[in-house]
Write a protein that holds these residues in place. Structure first.
Motif, PDB file in Angstrom:
ATOM      1  N   HIS A 386       0.827  -1.210   0.000  1.00 15.03           N
ATOM      2  CA  HIS A 386       0.000   0.000   0.000  1.00 15.03           C
ATOM      3  C   HIS A 386       0.857   1.255   0.000  1.00 15.03           C
ATOM      4  O   HIS A 386       0.581   2.223  -0.691  1.00 15.03           O
ATOM      5  N   GLN A 387       1.949   1.185   0.762  1.00 13.76           N
ATOM      6  CA  GLN A 387       2.836   2.352   0.794  1.00 13.76           C
ATOM      7  C   GLN A 387       3.526   2.575  -0.549  1.00 13.76           C
ATOM      8  O   GLN A 387       3.905   3.695  -0.886  1.00 13.76           O
ATOM      9  N   ALA A 388       3.681   1.477  -1.307  1.00 11.92           N
ATOM     10  CA  ALA A 388       4.330   1.597  -2.619  1.00 11.92           C
ATOM     11  C   ALA A 388       3.387   2.177  -3.670  1.00 11.92           C
ATOM     12  O   ALA A 388       3.819   2.713  -4.679  1.00 11.92           O
ATOM     13  N   LEU A 389       2.059   2.061  -3.419  1.00 14.44           N
ATOM     14  CA  LEU A 389       1.089   2.602  -4.379  1.00 14.44           C
ATOM     15  C   LEU A 389       0.981   4.100  -4.157  1.00 14.44           C
ATOM     16  O   LEU A 389       0.662   4.541  -3.065  1.00 14.44           O
ATOM     17  N   SER A 390       1.259   4.864  -5.179  1.00 12.14           N
ATOM     18  CA  SER A 390       1.083   6.306  -5.014  1.00 12.14           C
ATOM     19  C   SER A 390      -0.382   6.637  -5.264  1.00 12.14           C
ATOM     20  O   SER A 390      -1.009   6.047  -6.137  1.00 12.14           O
ATOM     21  N   ASP A 391      -0.920   7.517  -4.503  1.00  6.89           N
ATOM     22  CA  ASP A 391      -2.331   7.974  -4.545  1.00  6.89           C
ATOM     23  C   ASP A 391      -3.340   6.843  -4.811  1.00  6.89           C
ATOM     24  O   ASP A 391      -4.305   7.002  -5.553  1.00  6.89           O
ATOM     25  N   THR A 448      12.473   3.344   3.062  1.00  2.15           N
ATOM     26  CA  THR A 448      12.573   4.364   2.036  1.00  2.15           C
ATOM     27  C   THR A 448      11.529   5.457   2.286  1.00  2.15           C
ATOM     28  O   THR A 448      11.454   6.411   1.539  1.00  2.15           O
ATOM     29  N   HIS A 449      10.747   5.273   3.343  1.00  2.00           N
ATOM     30  CA  HIS A 449       9.728   6.280   3.643  1.00  2.00           C
ATOM     31  C   HIS A 449      10.333   7.388   4.486  1.00  2.00           C
ATOM     32  O   HIS A 449      11.352   7.194   5.136  1.00  2.00           O
ATOM     33  N   GLU A 450       9.658   8.535   4.472  1.00  2.22           N
ATOM     34  CA  GLU A 450      10.173   9.639   5.254  1.00  2.22           C
ATOM     35  C   GLU A 450      10.112   9.279   6.752  1.00  2.22           C
ATOM     36  O   GLU A 450       9.349   8.397   7.156  1.00  2.22           O
ATOM     37  N   VAL A 451      10.959   9.949   7.519  1.00  3.48           N
ATOM     38  CA  VAL A 451      11.054   9.655   8.936  1.00  3.48           C
ATOM     39  C   VAL A 451       9.679   9.783   9.593  1.00  3.48           C
ATOM     40  O   VAL A 451       8.909  10.688   9.272  1.00  3.48           O
ATOM     41  N   GLY A 452       9.353   8.838  10.443  1.00  3.80           N
ATOM     42  CA  GLY A 452       8.081   8.912  11.166  1.00  3.80           C
ATOM     43  C   GLY A 452       6.994   8.097  10.521  1.00  3.80           C
ATOM     44  O   GLY A 452       5.973   7.826  11.129  1.00  3.80           O
ATOM     45  N   LYS A 453       7.206   7.674   9.237  1.00  5.41           N
ATOM     46  CA  LYS A 453       6.175   6.882   8.578  1.00  5.41           C
ATOM     47  C   LYS A 453       6.670   5.443   8.524  1.00  5.41           C
ATOM     48  O   LYS A 453       7.484   5.073   7.676  1.00  5.41           O
ATOM     49  N   GLY A 454       6.241   4.660   9.440  1.00  2.00           N
ATOM     50  CA  GLY A 454       6.704   3.265   9.470  1.00  2.00           C
ATOM     51  C   GLY A 454       8.017   3.136  10.218  1.00  2.00           C
ATOM     52  O   GLY A 454       8.824   4.062  10.254  1.00  2.00           O
ATOM     53  N   THR A 455       8.216   1.967  10.802  1.00  2.00           N
ATOM     54  CA  THR A 455       9.391   1.772  11.638  1.00  2.00           C
ATOM     55  C   THR A 455      10.571   1.205  10.866  1.00  2.00           C
ATOM     56  O   THR A 455      11.680   1.196  11.354  1.00  2.00           O
ATOM     57  N   GLY A 456      10.311   0.696   9.648  1.00  2.92           N
ATOM     58  CA  GLY A 456      11.385   0.027   8.931  1.00  2.92           C
ATOM     59  C   GLY A 456      11.585  -1.388   9.437  1.00  2.92           C
ATOM     60  O   GLY A 456      12.624  -1.991   9.202  1.00  2.92           O
ATOM     61  N   LEU A 457      10.580  -1.887  10.146  1.00  2.79           N
ATOM     62  CA  LEU A 457      10.707  -3.239  10.696  1.00  2.79           C
ATOM     63  C   LEU A 457       9.777  -4.239  10.012  1.00  2.79           C
ATOM     64  O   LEU A 457       9.937  -5.440  10.148  1.00  2.79           O
ATOM     65  N   GLY A 458       8.800  -3.707   9.249  1.00  3.22           N
ATOM     66  CA  GLY A 458       7.757  -4.567   8.673  1.00  3.22           C
ATOM     67  C   GLY A 458       8.319  -5.733   7.874  1.00  3.22           C
ATOM     68  O   GLY A 458       7.965  -6.884   8.096  1.00  3.22           O
ATOM     69  N   LEU A 459       9.212  -5.425   6.918  1.00  3.32           N
ATOM     70  CA  LEU A 459       9.741  -6.484   6.062  1.00  3.32           C
ATOM     71  C   LEU A 459      10.764  -7.340   6.804  1.00  3.32           C
ATOM     72  O   LEU A 459      10.917  -8.526   6.504  1.00  3.32           O
ATOM     73  N   SER A 460      11.449  -6.748   7.797  1.00  2.00           N
ATOM     74  CA  SER A 460      12.379  -7.537   8.613  1.00  2.00           C
ATOM     75  C   SER A 460      11.603  -8.605   9.369  1.00  2.00           C
ATOM     76  O   SER A 460      12.023  -9.767   9.455  1.00  2.00           O
TER      77      SER A 460
END
Lengths: 499, 133
Positions: A386-391, A448-460
């Motif tokens: 979902h985050q990869a889909l723009s608008d 790859t998201h701006e700071v504050g949007k997601g923890t960067g842990l989802g795919l890990s």
């Protein structure tokens, strides 16, 4: 010129010319001299026969013959054959034909061979006994017609020999063409073969034994070479493939190693973190208990408690990634209902505008799995999609099916063995990733998201869950096109092996 | 009232656990490491031991094993912070919590519990174990 001489027709023509140059002059000489001798001999025979005829005539004359009669006889001698001189010497006096030139009268020189004296006249003298006194008949015959005949004969001979030579050359040319043209054809085909067209057959339609034998040998050689060539190509391709597979496996091993050491590091941090968190949680609860519910301090402490809960969640995600979370409940179950439940959850989490396409095969083989972790995995992947889909344009698809992993595929993935797997796919038509990003997506806190949007842990977390299930996750992505995650989970109940 | 012995090298963990359990009405003694914990067992005895899994000296597993061997009736809870635990942290060949907890169970621990847990969780486990004994 020298180039032409080094061809078969050139050599053949040169050889013939040399043979003829050596043979023809003696041949010409022998033939022409034989003809010449024959002609001269017959000339002399003729002349002497004529002369004898006239000697007989003079012998038959009466002793009192008139001079007039003698002159008549001499005139007839002049007119017969090629006569050019006729005279008779009687008693020291010479009587000549009236048809003879006056100048010629004194020219008589006795010839004993044809062409003597270079006067073109053959002179001969014969004794005559019929007259009153001893007499000598002197006759001369023109030699020049013989000379002319000889020239004509020689010319004819030259024409005939030339025609013979020409015919020989033509035949030689034709013969050499029957040798050369199949050879040229062989050459053309050989060149085609050497420049890559190896399937051309070497089979000229020549009946010449040597050439067809050569062609057969070459054709056999070609077939061998084609075979060797094909084998070599095959071998090279196999080696390249093996090398590529090896490199891919190495990269994967390296990648896994990296993620594992990151997991160790993160797990160690989480461990220490939890040791710090533990007394904090308890102190907070004690402090809150000591305070009246409406205390403004309690309000802040509740906030701190909420933060501690978040910290606990983070630490648990890290532990899931590093596969050191406390034992989840593993069951052997069909994934379809588990995935359906996750999809219901995902629909609720995503905006209604997102096009979510589901393709779940309900008849997959059961898999040994931790249902909550599989659901977590799907939620995280869909969230990522979902985050990869723009608008919210494009779509996300989730599919579940069963696949047979081939030896070939297994050889390229260190975590896969040949056999039956359940395949979960989460695909989006979003922005996609470049290879450098794909390399790092499973690393904790890589985002790859701006700071504050997601923890960067989802795919890990996803990666940790797949590892925990003894599965394999692969990524296919193209910038601007979208991304697909393929998750292979083993069907044979080999899941959850402690590594 | 039941006696509980807490063994943990983290002072704050000891203090917080002691306060929580005392408020719940238990008699609580604390030890900073395995040997101290075993001494206290000898001196005072305990119905329940809560020990951290990794400590200097004798680790939680060894302590649990000794207590189990010597005091058949004492209940044992082993706590872990999750993640990798090893004498030298972050070593690649560190032993995972899961295998540690598994060996704790084999060593005789009645329960394992993962940090961070809240008061409610802890009291539930403690109460249940003491009721069973």
């Amino acid at each position: 010129m020298a180039r032409h001489l080094n061809t078969i027709p050139g050599r053949l023509v040169l050889m013939l010319l040399l043979i003829h140059a050596l043979l023809m002059p003696p041949l010409f000489y022998v033939i022409s001299s034989t003809v010449e001798r024959t002609m001269k001999d017959s000339f002399i025979d003729n002349v002497r026969n004529f002369a004898q005829v006239f000697v007989d005539r003079f012998d038959r004359l009466e002793a009192d013959v008139t001079e007039q009669r003698i002159i008549e006889l001499l005139d007839s001698a002049m007119l017969s054959g090629q006569g050019s001189y006729a005279a008779i010497e009687v008693g020291g006096r010479t009587v000549g034909s009236s048809l003879m030139n006056v100048q010629d009268a004194g020219l008589f020189r006795e010839d004993f061979a044809f062409g003597e004296h270079d006067d073109d006249v053959y002179y001969l003298s014969l004794p005559v006994s019929g007259l009153a006194e001893p007499a000598v008949l002197k006759l001369g015959y023109d030699e020049s017609p013989i000379h002319e005949d000889l020239v004509a004969v020689r010319l004819t001979l030259i024409y005939v020999l030339s025609a013979y030579l020409l015919l020989t050359l033509v035949v030689a040319g034709f013969m050499s063409a029957t040798i050369v043209s199949p050879l040229r054809w062989l050459q053309t085909v050989s060149r085609a073969i050497s420049s890559g067209d190896v399937d051309r057959e070497l089979k000229p339609d020549s009946r010449l034994e040597e050439i067809s034998a050569l062609a057969d040998d070459l054709e056999r050689m070609r077939r061998n070479l084609v075979g060797i060539n094909a084998r070599l190509k095959e071998e090279i391709a196999e080696r390249a493939q093996a090398e590529a597979d090896r490199r891919q496996l190495e990269e994967q091993a390296h990648h896994h190693e990296r993620l594992r050491s990151l997991g160790t590091l993160a797990g160690g941090v989480a461990h220490e973190f939890n040791n710090v968190l533990q007394p904090m949680v308890l102190y907070l609860e004690l402090a809150l208990e000591d305070l009246p519910a409406d205390s403004p301090i309690a309000e802040n402490l509740l906030r701190v408690q909420e933060l501690a809960r978040r910290a606990k969640g983070l630490s648990q995600q890290i532990l899931t990634f590093s596969r050191h979370d406390s034992d989840p409940r593993f069951v052997t179950e069909n994934l379809a209902p588990i995935a359906e439940e996750a999809v219901t959850m995902i629909r609720a989490l995503l905006p209604a505008t997102v096009d979510l396409r589901i393709d779940i095969n309900p008849d997959c083989s059961p898999v040994k799995c931790a249902p909550e972790q599989i659901q977590q995995l799907l939620v995280n992947l869909c969230n990522n999609a979902h985050q990869a889909l723009s608008d919210d344009a494009g779509y996300i698809s989730v599919s579940l099916g069963e696949v047979q992993v081939s030896d070939q595929l297994a050889s390229r993935h260190s975590q896969l063995d040949a056999g039956q797997y359940v395949l979960l796919e989460v695909q989006d038509t979003g922005m996609g990733m470049d290879p450098a990003t794909q390399e790092r997506i499973f690393e904790p806190f890589f985002t790859t998201h701006e700071v504050g949007k997601g923890t960067g842990l989802g795919l890990s977390v996803v990666h940790g869950i797949v590892e925990r299930h003894d599965g394999e996750i692969t990524v296919e992505s193209k910038p601007g096109k979208g991304t697909r995650f393929n998750i292979f989970l083993p069907c044979d109940g080999r899941g959850e092996q402690s590594r | 009232m039941a006696r509980i012995l807490i063994i943990d090298d983290e002072e704050d963990v000891r203090i917080a656990l002691k306060q929580v359990l005392e408020r719940a009405g238990y008699e609580v003694s604390v030890a900073a490491d395995g040997p101290e914990g075993l001494d206290l067992m000898k001196e005072e005895g305990a119905d329940l031991v809560i020990t951290d899994v990794i400590m200097p000296g004798i680790d939680g597993i060894a302590a649990a094993k000794k207590i189990r061997d010597m005091y058949r009736d004492t209940r044992i809870i082993v706590m872990s912070g999750g993640g990798m635990i090893a004498p030298a942290p972050y070593e690649p060949d560190a032993i995972s919590t899961r295998s540690y907890l598994a060996s704790a169970s084999r060593a005789g621990a009645d329960r394992t519990i993962t940090k961070p847990f809240d008061r409610h969780e802890l009291l539930q486990v403690v109460q249940k174990l003491l009721e069973e004994s």
